[in-house]
Scaffold this motif. Sequence first.
Motif, PDB file in Angstrom:
ATOM      1  N   MET A   1     -40.566  35.789 -24.249  1.00  0.00           N
ATOM      2  CA  MET A   1     -41.668  34.899 -24.554  1.00  0.00           C
ATOM      3  C   MET A   1     -42.597  34.855 -23.353  1.00  0.00           C
ATOM      4  O   MET A   1     -42.153  34.829 -22.209  1.00  0.00           O
ATOM      5  N   ASN A   2     -43.892  34.815 -23.640  1.00  0.00           N
ATOM      6  CA  ASN A   2     -44.907  34.652 -22.610  1.00  0.00           C
ATOM      7  C   ASN A   2     -45.477  33.240 -22.693  1.00  0.00           C
ATOM      8  O   ASN A   2     -45.437  32.622 -23.763  1.00  0.00           O
ATOM      9  N   ALA A   3     -46.039  32.769 -21.590  1.00  0.00           N
ATOM     10  CA  ALA A   3     -46.627  31.422 -21.576  1.00  0.00           C
ATOM     11  C   ALA A   3     -47.706  31.279 -22.652  1.00  0.00           C
ATOM     12  O   ALA A   3     -47.837  30.214 -23.263  1.00  0.00           O
ATOM     13  N   THR A   4     -48.447  32.334 -22.917  1.00  0.00           N
ATOM     14  CA  THR A   4     -49.508  32.251 -23.934  1.00  0.00           C
ATOM     15  C   THR A   4     -48.935  32.090 -25.345  1.00  0.00           C
ATOM     16  O   THR A   4     -49.641  31.641 -26.244  1.00  0.00           O
ATOM     17  N   ASP A   5     -47.667  32.430 -25.529  1.00  0.00           N
ATOM     18  CA  ASP A   5     -47.023  32.218 -26.837  1.00  0.00           C
ATOM     19  C   ASP A   5     -46.893  30.736 -27.158  1.00  0.00           C
ATOM     20  O   ASP A   5     -46.641  30.372 -28.304  1.00  0.00           O
ATOM     21  N   LEU A   6     -47.043  29.883 -26.145  1.00  0.00           N
ATOM     22  CA  LEU A   6     -46.955  28.439 -26.352  1.00  0.00           C
ATOM     23  C   LEU A   6     -48.304  27.806 -26.669  1.00  0.00           C
ATOM     24  O   LEU A   6     -48.383  26.594 -26.861  1.00  0.00           O
ATOM     25  N   ASN A   7     -49.358  28.615 -26.751  1.00  0.00           N
ATOM     26  CA  ASN A   7     -50.655  28.095 -27.182  1.00  0.00           C
ATOM     27  C   ASN A   7     -50.499  27.480 -28.568  1.00  0.00           C
ATOM     28  O   ASN A   7     -49.746  27.979 -29.409  1.00  0.00           O
ATOM     29  N   HIS A   8     -51.201  26.400 -28.792  1.00  0.00           N
ATOM     30  CA  HIS A   8     -51.016  25.570 -29.983  1.00  0.00           C
ATOM     31  C   HIS A   8     -50.940  26.350 -31.292  1.00  0.00           C
ATOM     32  O   HIS A   8     -49.967  26.246 -32.039  1.00  0.00           O
ATOM     33  N   LEU A 164     -39.829  19.669 -14.288  1.00  0.00           N
ATOM     34  CA  LEU A 164     -41.065  20.081 -14.946  1.00  0.00           C
ATOM     35  C   LEU A 164     -40.838  21.365 -15.739  1.00  0.00           C
ATOM     36  O   LEU A 164     -40.372  22.367 -15.193  1.00  0.00           O
ATOM     37  N   PHE A 165     -41.151  21.288 -17.007  1.00  0.00           N
ATOM     38  CA  PHE A 165     -41.118  22.461 -17.877  1.00  0.00           C
ATOM     39  C   PHE A 165     -42.511  22.636 -18.459  1.00  0.00           C
ATOM     40  O   PHE A 165     -42.824  22.098 -19.525  1.00  0.00           O
ATOM     41  N   ASP A 166     -43.354  23.387 -17.740  1.00  0.00           N
ATOM     42  CA  ASP A 166     -44.671  23.718 -18.269  1.00  0.00           C
ATOM     43  C   ASP A 166     -44.545  25.015 -19.069  1.00  0.00           C
ATOM     44  O   ASP A 166     -43.433  25.534 -19.263  1.00  0.00           O
ATOM     45  N   ALA A 167     -45.658  25.548 -19.550  1.00  0.00           N
ATOM     46  CA  ALA A 167     -45.618  26.757 -20.378  1.00  0.00           C
ATOM     47  C   ALA A 167     -44.924  27.909 -19.653  1.00  0.00           C
ATOM     48  O   ALA A 167     -44.142  28.650 -20.259  1.00  0.00           O
ATOM     49  N   ASP A 168     -45.183  28.055 -18.358  1.00  0.00           N
ATOM     50  CA  ASP A 168     -44.558  29.147 -17.602  1.00  0.00           C
ATOM     51  C   ASP A 168     -43.044  28.974 -17.523  1.00  0.00           C
ATOM     52  O   ASP A 168     -42.284  29.925 -17.736  1.00  0.00           O
ATOM     53  N   ALA A 169     -42.582  27.773 -17.209  1.00  0.00           N
ATOM     54  CA  ALA A 169     -41.143  27.521 -17.077  1.00  0.00           C
ATOM     55  C   ALA A 169     -40.430  27.667 -18.420  1.00  0.00           C
ATOM     56  O   ALA A 169     -39.334  28.234 -18.494  1.00  0.00           O
ATOM     57  N   ILE A 170     -41.042  27.164 -19.478  1.00  0.00           N
ATOM     58  CA  ILE A 170     -40.430  27.277 -20.804  1.00  0.00           C
ATOM     59  C   ILE A 170     -40.326  28.745 -21.207  1.00  0.00           C
ATOM     60  O   ILE A 170     -39.276  29.201 -21.676  1.00  0.00           O
ATOM     61  N   ALA A 171     -41.403  29.492 -21.014  1.00  0.00           N
ATOM     62  CA  ALA A 171     -41.379  30.914 -21.362  1.00  0.00           C
ATOM     63  C   ALA A 171     -40.305  31.650 -20.566  1.00  0.00           C
ATOM     64  O   ALA A 171     -39.611  32.518 -21.090  1.00  0.00           O
ATOM     65  N   ASN A 172     -40.140  31.275 -19.314  1.00  0.00           N
ATOM     66  CA  ASN A 172     -39.132  31.899 -18.454  1.00  0.00           C
ATOM     67  C   ASN A 172     -37.711  31.561 -18.900  1.00  0.00           C
ATOM     68  O   ASN A 172     -36.814  32.403 -18.838  1.00  0.00           O
ATOM     69  N   ASP A 173     -37.480  30.325 -19.350  1.00  0.00           N
ATOM     70  CA  ASP A 173     -36.134  29.871 -19.713  1.00  0.00           C
ATOM     71  C   ASP A 173     -35.742  30.189 -21.157  1.00  0.00           C
ATOM     72  O   ASP A 173     -34.574  30.123 -21.517  1.00  0.00           O
ATOM     73  N   TYR A 174     -36.712  30.518 -21.998  1.00  0.00           N
ATOM     74  CA  TYR A 174     -36.447  30.739 -23.411  1.00  0.00           C
ATOM     75  C   TYR A 174     -35.700  32.051 -23.619  1.00  0.00           C
ATOM     76  O   TYR A 174     -36.066  33.089 -23.077  1.00  0.00           O
ATOM     77  N   VAL A 175     -34.643  31.989 -24.413  1.00  0.00           N
ATOM     78  CA  VAL A 175     -33.903  33.173 -24.803  1.00  0.00           C
ATOM     79  C   VAL A 175     -33.912  33.233 -26.329  1.00  0.00           C
ATOM     80  O   VAL A 175     -33.396  32.332 -26.985  1.00  0.00           O
ATOM     81  N   ASP A 176     -34.509  34.280 -26.872  1.00  0.00           N
ATOM     82  CA  ASP A 176     -34.493  34.486 -28.314  1.00  0.00           C
ATOM     83  C   ASP A 176     -33.190  35.200 -28.646  1.00  0.00           C
ATOM     84  O   ASP A 176     -33.020  36.380 -28.355  1.00  0.00           O
ATOM     85  N   LEU A 177     -32.261  34.481 -29.230  1.00  0.00           N
ATOM     86  CA  LEU A 177     -30.938  35.033 -29.494  1.00  0.00           C
ATOM     87  C   LEU A 177     -30.984  36.200 -30.464  1.00  0.00           C
ATOM     88  O   LEU A 177     -30.118  37.080 -30.421  1.00  0.00           O
ATOM     89  N   ASP A 178     -31.991  36.245 -31.328  1.00  0.00           N
ATOM     90  CA  ASP A 178     -32.103  37.351 -32.264  1.00  0.00           C
ATOM     91  C   ASP A 178     -32.612  38.625 -31.600  1.00  0.00           C
ATOM     92  O   ASP A 178     -32.231  39.728 -31.970  1.00  0.00           O
ATOM     93  N   ILE A 179     -33.454  38.472 -30.596  1.00  0.00           N
ATOM     94  CA  ILE A 179     -34.050  39.637 -29.935  1.00  0.00           C
ATOM     95  C   ILE A 179     -33.333  39.987 -28.645  1.00  0.00           C
ATOM     96  O   ILE A 179     -33.030  41.124 -28.363  1.00  0.00           O
ATOM     97  N   ASP A 180     -33.033  38.957 -27.837  1.00  0.00           N
ATOM     98  CA  ASP A 180     -32.503  39.190 -26.502  1.00  0.00           C
ATOM     99  C   ASP A 180     -30.989  39.388 -26.469  1.00  0.00           C
ATOM    100  O   ASP A 180     -30.428  39.593 -25.409  1.00  0.00           O
ATOM    101  N   GLY A 181     -30.332  39.312 -27.592  1.00  0.00           N
ATOM    102  CA  GLY A 181     -28.906  39.565 -27.643  1.00  0.00           C
ATOM    103  C   GLY A 181     -28.039  38.410 -27.227  1.00  0.00           C
ATOM    104  O   GLY A 181     -26.837  38.547 -27.067  1.00  0.00           O
TER     105      GLY A 181
END
Length: 182
Positions: A1-8, A164-181
């Motif tokens: 995930m990228n920070a821009t993926d969190l755009n509204h 603090l979990f801003d867009a950058d931190a959330i994108a960094n911590d997010y793991v998509d279990l379907d894609i990332d294994g």
Amino acid sequence: MNATDLNHNAFSEHQLKHYEKRAPDFSGRFVRWFLEHIFRLEQSDADDACVDAKHDKGVDAIYVDDVTETVFIIQSKTNTKDNSEFGDTELKEFFGTLQQFDSKQKIDEVIAETKNDRLKQTIVRTDLAGKVESGYDVRGVFISNARANGDAKAIITKLPKIDLFDADAIANDYVDLDIDGG
């Protein structure tokens, strides 16, 4: 995930459709998504934690982790404008919000003062006052789909009880279990 993926618009379309029946607005959906995908709570636990409504005393969710003896007071600030930023004002205000939960007496006052039934019920159901009195750590968690600007990053270093979990931190911590294994 990228920070821009969190755009509204993109985030609403790709991540939050599942939450439309559980929360009436973007902010409520975002908090639930965060609790499930970053804190890894079950759906029912995420829903139970959410108290966001009128008269919520600046709190969108309360999660008590009995294993680590930590109370997490969560506030969400969302932005509908793409690639937006937030500054230190919101974090300073949230620091003030946290002061309402640093003692049994203050928590009892919140129960007496608030007109938000979900907030009252969550405080009572989790025995928040008793747990804080017994020594549970109280931490703030500030989440946003926007990026923290330089002022926000500077003030957060002076507020050690807020994560603090801003867009950058959330994108960094997010793991998509379907894609990332997973």
